[in-house]
Design a protein around this motif. Structure first.
Motif, mmCIF file in Angstrom:
data_model
loop_
_atom_site.group_PDB
_atom_site.id
_atom_site.type_symbol
_atom_site.label_atom_id
_atom_site.label_comp_id
_atom_site.label_asym_id
_atom_site.label_seq_id
_atom_site.Cartn_x
_atom_site.Cartn_y
_atom_site.Cartn_z
ATOM 1 N N GLN A 46 0.833 -1.207 0.000
ATOM 2 C CA GLN A 46 0.000 0.000 0.000
ATOM 3 C C GLN A 46 0.870 1.260 0.000
ATOM 4 N N ALA A 47 1.937 1.239 0.763
ATOM 5 C CA ALA A 47 2.843 2.388 0.797
ATOM 6 C C ALA A 47 3.486 2.604 -0.564
ATOM 7 N N ASP A 48 3.894 1.519 -1.212
ATOM 8 C CA ASP A 48 4.467 1.637 -2.555
ATOM 9 C C ASP A 48 3.440 2.199 -3.532
ATOM 10 N N ARG A 49 2.191 1.785 -3.392
ATOM 11 C CA ARG A 49 1.133 2.302 -4.268
ATOM 12 C C ARG A 49 0.921 3.797 -4.022
ATOM 13 N N LEU A 50 1.002 4.231 -2.770
ATOM 14 C CA LEU A 50 0.878 5.665 -2.463
ATOM 15 C C LEU A 50 1.991 6.471 -3.127
ATOM 16 N N VAL A 51 3.191 5.939 -3.121
ATOM 17 C CA VAL A 51 4.312 6.618 -3.780
ATOM 18 C C VAL A 51 4.023 6.733 -5.276
ATOM 19 N N ASP A 52 3.573 5.642 -5.873
ATOM 20 C CA ASP A 52 3.262 5.641 -7.299
ATOM 21 C C ASP A 52 2.145 6.646 -7.616
ATOM 22 N N LEU A 53 1.102 6.651 -6.801
ATOM 23 C CA LEU A 53 -0.008 7.584 -7.013
ATOM 24 C C LEU A 53 0.440 9.036 -6.866
ATOM 25 N N ALA A 54 1.271 9.310 -5.883
ATOM 26 C CA ALA A 54 1.773 10.672 -5.682
ATOM 27 C C ALA A 54 2.580 11.127 -6.898
ATOM 28 N N ASP A 55 3.410 10.234 -7.424
ATOM 29 C CA ASP A 55 4.197 10.577 -8.605
ATOM 30 C C ASP A 55 3.296 10.822 -9.821
ATOM 31 N N GLN A 56 2.284 9.970 -9.982
ATOM 32 C CA GLN A 56 1.344 10.151 -11.086
ATOM 33 C C GLN A 56 0.603 11.474 -10.952
ATOM 34 N N GLN A 57 0.178 11.759 -9.736
ATOM 35 C CA GLN A 57 -0.583 12.984 -9.520
ATOM 36 C C GLN A 57 0.282 14.222 -9.740
ATOM 37 N N ARG A 58 1.522 14.172 -9.336
ATOM 38 C CA ARG A 58 2.436 15.283 -9.597
ATOM 39 C C ARG A 58 2.535 15.521 -11.105
ATOM 40 N N GLN A 59 2.660 14.439 -11.873
ATOM 41 C CA GLN A 59 2.745 14.542 -13.332
ATOM 42 C C GLN A 59 1.464 15.154 -13.901
ATOM 43 N N VAL A 60 0.321 14.679 -13.447
ATOM 44 C CA VAL A 60 -0.963 15.185 -13.941
ATOM 45 C C VAL A 60 -1.127 16.663 -13.595
ATOM 46 N N LEU A 61 -0.755 17.042 -12.387
ATOM 47 C CA LEU A 61 -0.871 18.455 -12.002
ATOM 48 C C LEU A 61 -0.001 19.343 -12.895
ATOM 49 N N GLY A 62 1.199 18.900 -13.187
ATOM 50 C CA GLY A 62 2.068 19.657 -14.076
ATOM 51 C C GLY A 62 1.472 19.776 -15.473
ATOM 52 N N GLU A 63 0.911 18.681 -15.967
ATOM 53 C CA GLU A 63 0.278 18.695 -17.285
ATOM 54 C C GLU A 63 -0.968 19.584 -17.291
ATOM 55 N N LEU A 64 -1.698 19.584 -16.189
ATOM 56 C CA LEU A 64 -2.882 20.447 -16.065
ATOM 57 C C LEU A 64 -2.497 21.915 -16.193
ATOM 58 N N ILE A 65 -1.461 22.292 -15.495
ATOM 59 C CA ILE A 65 -0.993 23.680 -15.541
ATOM 60 C C ILE A 65 -0.571 24.038 -16.966
ATOM 61 N N ALA A 66 0.178 23.150 -17.603
ATOM 62 C CA ALA A 66 0.630 23.403 -18.977
ATOM 63 C C ALA A 66 -0.557 23.514 -19.937
ATOM 64 N N ALA A 67 -1.551 22.649 -19.776
ATOM 65 C CA ALA A 67 -2.726 22.698 -20.646
ATOM 66 C C ALA A 67 -3.495 23.999 -20.446
ATOM 67 N N ALA A 68 -3.596 24.441 -19.196
ATOM 68 C CA ALA A 68 -4.285 25.706 -18.915
ATOM 69 C C ALA A 68 -3.525 26.875 -19.523
ATOM 70 N N LYS A 69 -2.203 26.860 -19.394
ATOM 71 C CA LYS A 69 -1.384 27.931 -19.975
ATOM 72 C C LYS A 69 -1.524 27.962 -21.488
ATOM 73 N N GLY A 70 -1.683 26.786 -22.092
ATOM 74 C CA GLY A 70 -1.834 26.696 -23.532
ATOM 75 C C GLY A 70 -3.255 26.914 -24.016
ATOM 76 N N GLY A 71 -4.183 27.102 -23.083
ATOM 77 C CA GLY A 71 -5.571 27.342 -23.448
ATOM 78 C C GLY A 71 -6.305 26.110 -23.949
ATOM 79 N N ASN A 72 -5.803 24.928 -23.638
ATOM 80 C CA ASN A 72 -6.412 23.680 -24.087
ATOM 81 C C ASN A 72 -7.434 23.199 -23.056
ATOM 82 N N VAL A 73 -8.652 23.733 -23.173
ATOM 83 C CA VAL A 73 -9.700 23.458 -22.181
ATOM 84 C C VAL A 73 -10.086 21.984 -22.166
ATOM 85 N N ALA A 74 -10.141 21.343 -23.334
ATOM 86 C CA ALA A 74 -10.495 19.919 -23.388
ATOM 87 C C ALA A 74 -9.472 19.082 -22.619
ATOM 88 N N LYS A 75 -8.202 19.405 -22.787
ATOM 89 C CA LYS A 75 -7.142 18.679 -22.076
ATOM 90 C C LYS A 75 -7.220 18.960 -20.575
#
Length: 105
Positions: A46-75
């Motif tokens: 479970q702890a290993d899964r939490l690490v994996d989820l945190a890393d995935q979420q960090r990636q998604v948050l970064g991509e979200l910010i980039a998509a917003a900056k690029g005006g890509n509302v669908a993304k």
């Protein structure tokens, strides 16, 4: 708590403004902490899964910010949905582990 202080973005413009601070807070409060976990064997999976989820979420948050900056509302919508799914899975695991403060977030 820090995310609540910053405020949840309601629009892509909010995400552009608040996103970097939310990502920084997430990395400090979550990602860095779960990577430091020294879980006993009985909860290691479970702890290993939490690490994996945190890393995935960090990636998604970064991509979200980039998509917003690029005006890509669908993304932005797609990534926000993915982030929500990751949050739900994290909440389930933290509840199983009895980490109530994390599960309430």
């Amino acid at each position: 708590e820090k995310e609540r202080e910053i405020g949840e973005p309601q629009t892509p413009a909010d995400l552009v403004e608040k996103g970097p601070r939310i990502l920084d807070a997430f990395e400090t409060a979550i990602v860095d902490k779960v990577h430091e976990l020294k879980a006993p064997d009985e909860i290691a999976d479970q702890a290993d899964r939490l690490v994996d989820l945190a890393d995935q979420q960090r990636q998604v948050l970064g991509e979200l910010i980039a998509a917003a900056k690029g005006g890509n509302v669908a993304k932005v919508r797609q990534l926000a949905s993915r982030n929500q799914t990751l949050n739900k899975e994290t909440t389930l695991i933290t509840r199983e582990l009895g980490a109530k403060a994390c599960a309430e977030g």
